[in-house]
Scaffold this active site. Structure first.
Site, short mmCIF file in Angstrom:
data_model
loop_
_atom_site.label_atom_id
_atom_site.label_comp_id
_atom_site.label_asym_id
_atom_site.label_seq_id
_atom_site.Cartn_x
_atom_site.Cartn_y
_atom_site.Cartn_z
N HIS A 148 0.83 -1.20 0.00
CA HIS A 148 0.00 0.00 0.00
C HIS A 148 0.87 1.26 0.00
O HIS A 148 1.26 1.73 1.06
CB HIS A 148 -0.90 0.00 1.23
CG HIS A 148 -1.78 -1.21 1.33
ND1 HIS A 148 -1.30 -2.44 1.73
CD2 HIS A 148 -3.10 -1.38 1.06
CE1 HIS A 148 -2.30 -3.32 1.71
NE2 HIS A 148 -3.39 -2.70 1.30
N HIS A 202 -28.34 -15.50 25.42
CA HIS A 202 -27.27 -15.35 26.42
C HIS A 202 -26.55 -16.66 26.72
O HIS A 202 -25.60 -16.68 27.48
CB HIS A 202 -27.85 -14.78 27.72
CG HIS A 202 -28.15 -13.32 27.65
ND1 HIS A 202 -28.91 -12.77 26.64
CD2 HIS A 202 -27.78 -12.29 28.45
CE1 HIS A 202 -29.00 -11.47 26.83
NE2 HIS A 202 -28.32 -11.14 27.92
N GLU A 237 -17.58 -4.13 25.07
CA GLU A 237 -16.76 -5.35 25.17
C GLU A 237 -15.56 -5.32 24.23
O GLU A 237 -14.45 -5.71 24.61
CB GLU A 237 -17.61 -6.59 24.87
CG GLU A 237 -18.73 -6.87 25.86
CD GLU A 237 -20.01 -6.09 25.54
OE1 GLU A 237 -20.04 -5.37 24.52
OE2 GLU A 237 -20.98 -6.21 26.32
N HIS A 263 -4.06 3.37 -3.35
CA HIS A 263 -4.21 2.79 -2.00
C HIS A 263 -3.46 1.47 -1.81
O HIS A 263 -2.64 1.36 -0.91
CB HIS A 263 -5.70 2.56 -1.69
CG HIS A 263 -5.93 1.63 -0.54
ND1 HIS A 263 -5.98 2.05 0.76
CD2 HIS A 263 -6.06 0.27 -0.49
CE1 HIS A 263 -6.14 1.00 1.55
NE2 HIS A 263 -6.19 -0.09 0.82
#
Ligand SMILES: Cc1ncc(C[n+]2csc(CCOP(=O)(O)OP(=O)(O)O)c2C)c(N)n1
Length: 684
Positions: free
Chosen positions: A49, A491, A429, A280
């Protein structure tokens, strides 16, 4: 900033190619050295890149030659500034800079061997390959979020050892992709909340991504987003060294974290590809490179930096030798206990007292036989561990009372007071896991934190980096099965143990009782180069370890918990909360005249590393093997073999009281006994 102002900056950036002064030790020459090395290395590798390093060369030149406090000859100097190249695809930026600054390992040969097997110049920067690479980046968003953990670690360490010894900044170069990734939201809001003022993010604001213009997929205002999260944010011309320097100076004085949006042109200097996504992620091509050389007035041959320019960089690389030596003197002048304690924590060694404290507590547990949920056992273990291990930094993603990760004496960390050792990460999280990586990489701290096991999915990319980088990060993941009950299948993890076990270099522990939990904690702390997941129950479990073996029986991953009364016909293999079921099944089988044994398997990853003989003996040669785990079967067949069976989940769970769920899903001693008998019959 209005669109007109924005485009004015972009136009200015494009017109001021800076090429006029491209010789000698000028800023432009120094920046163009980065550009040339990036173009040449990507071309040689025929992959990579070039656009990002060419666009950010001015930012990096100012940052590394005037601000960054590092000493390339002492890359591990604990009080160095941390630099994170969050846009890891621009790895050649970092490699070029490290070569130019004079890092010993970053030779021109390594630059020539960019992206080749065995070189330290991997496609994306990898921690542990080259000096001066503070973290592995490439998955966008991880770098900036890891940097939040590093900046947090700096504040925590400063609160413990004083600013004479701990006083550094964390700098990041991040791209559009970094800021678009969801994790960046978690990270920047946490950093803003904790007022991590030593965190300075230089945003490569080039308005280009792979698909083309950023406007294809983004209409938000990054500056407003950061401001709303409690940061300073400003936009500058990322090709103007004075503006870059002024913005960094201002940021250093701020009482908030800072975002500097540096308007740049991707592929700067490449006449036909600059400003376009075509620069890029692929080589510019020989023709375009020679045109870029002309535009930049860069006459040197590929992989050659004129001596005057290289000297200027090397001198910049020596800038901080004095500061580093002065710091070493300050460290040496500390009272000997403080100094050795600082050094111990930086080295990541555990204190001598830990083993003794664990042994003493184990004796008590063996005597008391508590019927705790393993999450509660973990809390009790932490009460002992944290009392003798001041470097642990606990936390939870808003489930403190459920994860039981806060030990008795732990004080919460706040923006005003970093002397505490417990972090309220909020419901973040992924950001939490990345921040823990940053703290572990920073060194001096052992991070652990909790959420529900099912939400390891929300942490997974960061857990993967903990594993890839070999970092001691401890994930305390509670509510580890249908045993959590009424919260239901959203859960209840079923595939999570298997999927985490599939990840290389992660220890997944699933202890059965308080003693095993303590032993697993000990193993997690001792594994300096491996992250651990502690999968813990919500529901209470009986004590199964009622005698002290005087050694850590979990250390080899599995051990015989209950022997058979005679030559065993059945081996019941179980983990965590299902060990209780295995023990009951064993008694039923024995009553029916079928000698059976129970093997507790708290860590399959450790078990897999034992000798073939140990494994075969432990699994029970010639016995029928019945494995019991309230998760999916995936991964268990290698232990069960052709004539055994598995008792566990075959799909998602359900909402209801835990005991009913175990019956409903047929994870019971009766089911295990029936399976064992059926297997024995088939075998006969
Ligand atoms: C999580 C993640 N998703 C996707 C990619 C693949 N990828 C690499 S760079 C990039 C985006 C490029 O845009 P930007 O971040 O603005 O970088 P620039 O083009 O300016 O160099 C993508 C999608 C990645 N590295 N990480």
């Amino acid at each position: 900033m209005t669109p007109t102002e924005k485009s004015a900056i972009a136009e200015k950036a494009k017109s001021s190619t800076g090429a006029e002064k491209s010789s000698g030790a000028s800023h432009d020459a120094m920046a163009n050295a980065i550009r040339a090395l990036a173009m040449d290395a990507v071309q040689q590798a025929n992959s990579g890149h070039p656009g990002m390093p060419m666009g950010t060369a001015d930012i990096a030149t100012v940052l590394f030659t005037r601000f960054l406090k590092i000493d390339p000859r002492k890359p591990a100097w604990p009080d160095r500034d941390r630099f994170v190249l969050s846009a890891g695809h621009g790895s050649m930026l970092l490699y070029a800079v490290n070569y130019l600054l004079g890092y010993e390992d970053m030779t021109i040969e390594q630059i020539r061997n960019f992206r080749q097997l065995g070189s330290i110049t991997a496609g994306h920067p990898e921690y542990g390959h080259a000096e001066g690479v503070e973290t592995t980046t490439g998955p966008l968003g991880q770098g900036i979020s890891t940097a939040v953990g590093m900046a947090l670690a700096e504040r925590l360490q400063a609160a413990r050892f004083g600013k004479e010894i701990v006083d550094h900044h964390t700098y990041v170069i991040a791209s559009d992709g970094d800021l678009m990734e969801g994790i960046s939201h978690e990270a920047i809001s946490l950093a803003g909340h904790l007022k991590l003022s030593r965190l300075i993010v230089l945003y490569d604001d080039n308005e280009i991504t792979i698909d083309g213009s950023l406007s294809l997929s983004e209409s938000g205002d990054a500056l407003k987003r950061f401001e709303a999260a409690g940061w300073n944010a400003s936009r500058i011309d990322g090709h103007n060294p004075d503006e870059i320097a002024a913005a960094i100076e201002k940021a250093q004085k701020s009482d908030k974290p800072t975002l500097i949006a540096c308007r740049t042109v991707i592929g700067y200097g490449s006449p036909n590809k600059q400003g376009k996504s075509s620069s890029h992620g692929s080589p510019l091509g020989a023709e375009e490179i020679s045109l870029a050389r002309e535009t930049l007035h860069w006459k040197a041959e590929p992989f050659t930096v004129p001596s005057e320019t290289l000297d200027a960089w090397r001198i910049a690389g020596l800038r901080n030798v004095k500061a580093r030596k002065a710091w070493e003197e300050k460290l040496a002048a500390l009272p000997v206990e403080t100094r050795t304690e600082f050094e111990r924590r930086i080295a990541g060694d555990l204190p001598a007292g830990l083993g003794k404290a664990i042994e003493a507590f184990k004796e008590k547990l063996v005597a008391d036989k508590p019927k705790w949920a393993t999450r509660k056992s973990s809390e009790e273990a932490l009460n002992v561990i944290n009392a003798v291990l001041p470097e642990t930094i606990g936390g939870s993603a808003d489930l403190t009372g459920s994860n039981n990760t806060r030990s008795r004496e732990q004080k919460a960390v706040t923006a005003e007071d970093f002397s505490g050792s417990f972090i309220h990460y909020g419901i973040r999280e992924h950001g939490m896991a990345a921040a823990m990586n940053g703290m572990a990489l920073h060194k001096g701290l052992i991070p652990y934190s909790g959420t529900f096991l099912v939400f390891t999915d929300y942490c997974r990319p960061a857990i993967r980096l903990s594993a890839l980088m070999g970092q001691r990060v401890i994930y305390v993941m509670t509510h580890d099965s249908i045993g959590l009950g009424e919260d239901g299948p959203t859960h209840q993890p079923v595939e999570h143990l298997a999927s985490l076990r599939a990840m290389p270099n992660v220890h997944v522990f699933r202890p059965a009782d308080a003693v095993e939990t303590l032993e697993c904690w000990q193993l997690a702390l001792e594994a300096k180069n491996t992250p651990s997941v502690l999968a813990l129950s919500r529901q209470n479990l009986p004590a199964v370890r009622t005698e002290n073996a005087n050694k850590n029986l979990c250390a080899r991953g599995a051990y015989e918990l209950v022997p058979a009364s005679a030559k065993a016909q059945v081996s019941l293999l179980a983990t965590g909360s299902e060990v209780e079921i295995a023990v009951a099944a064993q008694q039923m089988l024995e009553r029916d005249g079928i000698p059976a044994r129970v093997v507790s398997m708290p860590c399959l990853d450790l078990f897999d590393r034992q000798s073939k003989d140990f494994q075969a003996g432990m699994l029970g040669e010639g016995t029928v093997k019945i494995a019991i785990e309230a998760g999916v079967r995936y991964g268990w067949d290698r232990y069960i073999g052709a004539d055994g069976d598995f008792i566990g989940m075959t799909g998602f769970g359900a909402s209801g009281p835990a005991p009913e769920l175990y019956k409903h899903f047929n994870i019971t001693p009766e089911a295990a006994v029936a399976a064992a008998k059926a297997c024995l019959e088939e075998k006969a």
